[in-house]
Design an enzyme around this catalytic site. Structure first.
Site, PDB file in Angstrom:
ATOM      1  N   SER A 321       0.838  -1.275  -0.052  1.00  0.00           N
ATOM      2  CA  SER A 321      -0.155   0.026   0.163  1.00  0.00           C
ATOM      3  C   SER A 321       0.746   1.296   0.043  1.00  0.00           C
ATOM      4  O   SER A 321       1.331   1.685  -1.120  1.00  0.00           O
ATOM      5  CB  SER A 321      -0.826  -0.073   1.144  1.00  0.00           C
ATOM      6  OG  SER A 321      -1.828  -1.068   0.924  1.00  0.00           O
ATOM      7  N   ASP A 332       9.669   5.092 -10.305  1.00  0.00           N
ATOM      8  CA  ASP A 332       9.127   5.674 -11.769  1.00  0.00           C
ATOM      9  C   ASP A 332      10.042   6.987 -12.034  1.00  0.00           C
ATOM     10  O   ASP A 332      10.084   7.258 -13.265  1.00  0.00           O
ATOM     11  CB  ASP A 332       7.734   5.901 -11.756  1.00  0.00           C
ATOM     12  CG  ASP A 332       7.009   4.669 -11.949  1.00  0.00           C
ATOM     13  OD1 ASP A 332       7.584   3.775 -11.933  1.00  0.00           O
ATOM     14  OD2 ASP A 332       5.687   4.710 -12.077  1.00  0.00           O
ATOM     15  N   LYS A 346      -1.125  -3.825  -3.641  1.00  0.00           N
ATOM     16  CA  LYS A 346      -2.448  -3.504  -2.993  1.00  0.00           C
ATOM     17  C   LYS A 346      -2.500  -2.123  -3.616  1.00  0.00           C
ATOM     18  O   LYS A 346      -1.832  -1.151  -3.121  1.00  0.00           O
ATOM     19  CB  LYS A 346      -2.647  -3.430  -1.590  1.00  0.00           C
ATOM     20  CG  LYS A 346      -3.862  -2.901  -0.986  1.00  0.00           C
ATOM     21  CD  LYS A 346      -3.991  -2.901   0.457  1.00  0.00           C
ATOM     22  CE  LYS A 346      -5.369  -2.197   0.861  1.00  0.00           C
ATOM     23  NZ  LYS A 346      -5.464  -0.961   0.993  1.00  0.00           N
TER      24      LYS A 346
END
Length: 449
Positions: A321, A332, A346
């Site tokens: 999470s 990224d 999740k």
């Protein structure tokens, strides 16, 4: 905020020894009912059932409710008579199961209290971690929390707790002892302790509200570098403040690289993950959320990074999470090299509500994506350098937690090697990021992971 169903990580830890003092933001229900429904239901258990139905009807991320007729479910729920709240709890849980979403869940008052304690980052008690010693089978203090009543009273690691308010602890489980130790701030408690080389003695303490330390950090000299090692256990209400302090202190100690350890971190507050991401990122996206009608919002870095030094992030199958929000943002944006095992997976956002009787409801309200638009739900994040621990290595770290974050920890050692490669862990430049700075429209304080 859900624990992984996967194999238990040796890097997870539990705080024992305090009652609840929550600062987690919750939302109170009150606008969805009509006056006539309120008058008809009044304070009956049926009112609680309808309160839950209304919240799900208004917020749930899947407007088709998993192909269930949610209106018919309401009629069925309200056609029954409930003689107790417990009967209502059973009916609520059965209705929620039909959504097929384990994260949209009902919590009885004790479960809701436990959740708010975890997310608040505070406990009310004396401030100790304790365990049953495997060799002696005695209830033993693992450590007193910094600035807690226990530490101030001189309680030490290794002290055996013989009795709690006169009740012997022989064969007592940790959970039972924790329940006895918990209590309201300002109330008194007496522990009888045993310490090597000393007769048994009593310590009188006054319970207090304690900020739980969930960030541990130290400066290490490994691989010819000055490594600022930071371990974050969960994203609680105090996580961002503690992380900020750790980074600034390690900067003052001239750390030239960082290792951020998110292994075993099950998640927590969305806002905490956003704030912490901004401590490492000057530019770039952090997370994008999509609601039930397809509306998407993106939150970004805001040029408030505290360091641009090379960074490695450690993750495992129990990093979930909010841990994945932070890891995805750093990965990224090419800000960090990610080392370890594939994360839990999740990518759903919950809003948590306190209900009329002190119980609680978590409702999935959005789906989130990494800055590059990757959906990690049920798949997780694949590390840049994938290195799974063997069962033997996991057992060794579990039995010797002092080895975690050392060169005897294979994933940490691999991260140190990666940091020597200059192509890894470099901050992004403004040209690599979008200039859209539109904030989240959903109240981030209300969102839990």
């Amino acid at each position: 905020m859900n624990q992984s169903a996967k194999r238990h990580s040796p890097l997870q830890a539990a705080l024992i020894g305090g009652a609840i003092a929550t600062t987690a933001t919750i939302s109170l229900f009150g606008q969805a009912w009509t006056k006539c429904v309120q008058a008809a239901l009044q304070d009956s258990p049926k009112a609680l059932v309808d309160q839950v139905w209304q919240l799900v009807n208004r917020e749930y991320v899947d407007g088709k409710f998993n192909q269930q007729d949610w209106q018919a479910i309401r009629q069925s729920l309200l056609s029954k008579e409930y003689t107790s709240n417990e009967q209502a709890y059973i009916a609520i849980r059965q209705a929620l199961q039909r959504l097929g979403d384990p994260y949209t869940r009902f919590m009885d008052p004790k479960q809701f209290e436990a959740l708010t304690s975890q997310t608040s980052g505070e406990v009310t008690g004396i401030g100790i971690r304790m365990e049953i010693n495997e060799k002696t089978q005695r209830l033993t203090v693992v450590e007193p929390i910094e600035n807690s009543p226990a530490q101030k009273a001189g309680i030490k690691t290794g002290d055996e707790i013989v009795a709690i308010n006169g009740k012997p602890t022989l064969k007592m489980k940790v959970e039972e002892a924790s329940n006895l130790i918990r209590g309201q701030a300002g109330t008194a408690i007496t522990l009888r302790l045993s310490r090597p080389g000393k007769n048994q003695f009593d310590v009188k303490l006054t319970r207090a509200t304690i900020e739980v330390p969930i960030v541990n950090y130290t400066l290490k000299q490994d691989g010819g570098r000055r490594i600022g090692y930071i371990r974050l256990r969960e994203f609680s209400g105090h996580a961002a403040d503690q992380m900020r302090k750790a980074i600034r202190d390690l900067n003052r100690q001239n750390a030239d690289s960082f290792v951020l350890d998110l292994r075993g971190n099950p998640g927590g507050l969305l806002q905490a993950s956003i704030e912490i991401a901004r401590m490492w990122l000057d530019n770039g996206g952090i997370v994008k959320t999509v609601d039930r009608v397809g509306g998407s919002e993106e939150t970004k870095a805001n040029r408030t990074a505290l360091t641009n030094r090379p960074l490695a992030v450690l993750v495992d199958g129990n990093s979930a999470s909010a841990s994945e929000i932070l890891t995805g943002a750093l990965k990224d944006n090419n800000r960090a090299v990610v080392v370890g095992s594939q994360t839990f997976g999740k990518a759903l956002v919950q809003s948590v509500h306190e209900l009329r009787d002190g119980s609680g409801l978590a409702v999935t309200i959005a789906h989130y994506y990494t800055p590059k638009g990757t959906d990690i739900n049920k798949t997780g994040i694949i590390p840049d350098i994938q290195l799974d621990l063997t069962e033997a290595q996991e057992r060794q770290l579990a039995a010797n937690p002092n080895l975690i974050g050392t060169l005897n920890d294979p994933q940490y050692a691999r991260a140190i090697l990666a940091l020597s490669n200059t192509k890894f862990a470099q901050p992004t430049t403004p040209s690599q990021t979008s200039q859209n700075t539109q904030p989240l429209s959903i109240r981030a304080e209300d969102l839990k992971f």
